[in-house]
Scaffold this active site. Structure first.
Site, PDB file in Angstrom:
ATOM      1  N   GLY A  89       1.069  -7.195  -3.566  1.00 42.53           N
ATOM      2  CA  GLY A  89       0.591  -5.823  -3.664  1.00 42.53           C
ATOM      3  C   GLY A  89       1.517  -5.041  -4.571  1.00 42.53           C
ATOM      4  O   GLY A  89       2.051  -5.573  -5.538  1.00 42.53           O
ATOM      5  N   CYS A  90       1.753  -3.802  -4.238  1.00 43.17           N
ATOM      6  CA  CYS A  90       2.622  -2.950  -5.042  1.00 43.17           C
ATOM      7  C   CYS A  90       4.040  -3.521  -5.072  1.00 43.17           C
ATOM      8  O   CYS A  90       4.623  -3.822  -4.033  1.00 43.17           O
ATOM      9  CB  CYS A  90       2.641  -1.541  -4.460  1.00 43.17           C
ATOM     10  N   PHE A  91       4.593  -3.658  -6.270  1.00 42.60           N
ATOM     11  CA  PHE A  91       5.925  -4.270  -6.378  1.00 42.60           C
ATOM     12  C   PHE A  91       7.019  -3.427  -5.761  1.00 42.60           C
ATOM     13  O   PHE A  91       8.082  -3.935  -5.421  1.00 42.60           O
ATOM     14  CB  PHE A  91       6.278  -4.674  -7.806  1.00 42.60           C
ATOM     15  N   TRP A  92       6.790  -2.137  -5.591  1.00 40.02           N
ATOM     16  CA  TRP A  92       7.827  -1.286  -5.008  1.00 40.02           C
ATOM     17  C   TRP A  92       8.206  -1.736  -3.595  1.00 40.02           C
ATOM     18  O   TRP A  92       9.358  -1.595  -3.190  1.00 40.02           O
ATOM     19  CB  TRP A  92       7.375   0.162  -4.949  1.00 40.02           C
TER      20      TRP A  92
ATOM     21  N   TYR B 126       4.600   7.900  -1.157  1.00 39.89           N
ATOM     22  CA  TYR B 126       4.345   6.468  -1.022  1.00 39.89           C
ATOM     23  C   TYR B 126       5.530   5.792  -0.330  1.00 39.89           C
ATOM     24  O   TYR B 126       5.355   4.943   0.541  1.00 39.89           O
ATOM     25  CB  TYR B 126       4.087   5.840  -2.397  1.00 39.89           C
TER      26      TYR B 126
END
Length: 173
Positions: A9-12, A152
């Site tokens: 998913g989101c790399f963060w 986020y």
């Protein structure tokens, strides 16, 4: 040192968890698995490039076992969700493991088989051959620590880091 390239998913999110893991020496967010040379965030977000948001995590196996790194991967996102993590939808948010050779592909498959026991639905994490990894823009690197009050970070990443701290307490900073 050992390096794995993983997409969840989101790399963060993975970036934040791995940066807080003992023995992790480097984490780099980037794009992999697509067709567009040298993609940027805007292009990848369209879903048309085929790239996944991923992290390249380098760790010292004498300080943290690879099984912990993979465990954080499998428990840090929903590997049963195809091309989606929460509200992030598209192939760029797929769950994927990028292997460098046949031995690593088999090792990743064994990890999927082991972790499948914890999930009722099938794990849909793809095994993809290593291709060019394009580092993401500087503002994506270490996003969580640089932007702790971003919405986020507060609502999505904070719970994932807290979960990792509970699940992998012996391996977290």
């Amino acid at each position: 040192m050992r390096t794995l390239t993983l997409a969840a998913g989101c790399f963060w999110c993975l970036d934040a968890v791995y940066r807080n893991t003992v023995g992790v020496m480097d984490v780099e967010s980037g794009y992999i698995g697509g067709t567009l040379p040298d993609p940027d965030y805007r292009a990848v977000c369209t879903g048309a490039t085929g790239h996944a948001e991923a992290v390249r995590v380098t760790f010292d196996e004498e300080q943290v076992p690879e099984d912990v790194i993979l465990g954080e991967f499998f428990t840090g996102h929903d590997p049963t969700s195809l091309n989606r993590q929460g509200n992030d939808v598209g192939t760029q948010y797929r769950s994927a493991m990028f292997y460098v050779d046949e031995a690593q592909r088999e090792h990743f498959q064994a990890a999927i088989d082991t972790w499948q026991e914890l999930y009722e639905r099938p794990i849909v994490t793809s095994l993809e051959p290593m291709s060019t990894f394009y580092p993401a823009e500087e503002y994506h690197q270490d996003f969580y620590n640089r932007n702790p009050f971003n919405g986020y970070c507060t609502f999505i990443i904070d719970p994932k880091v807290a979960h990792a701290r509970r699940q992998w307490a012996d391996w977290m900073r």
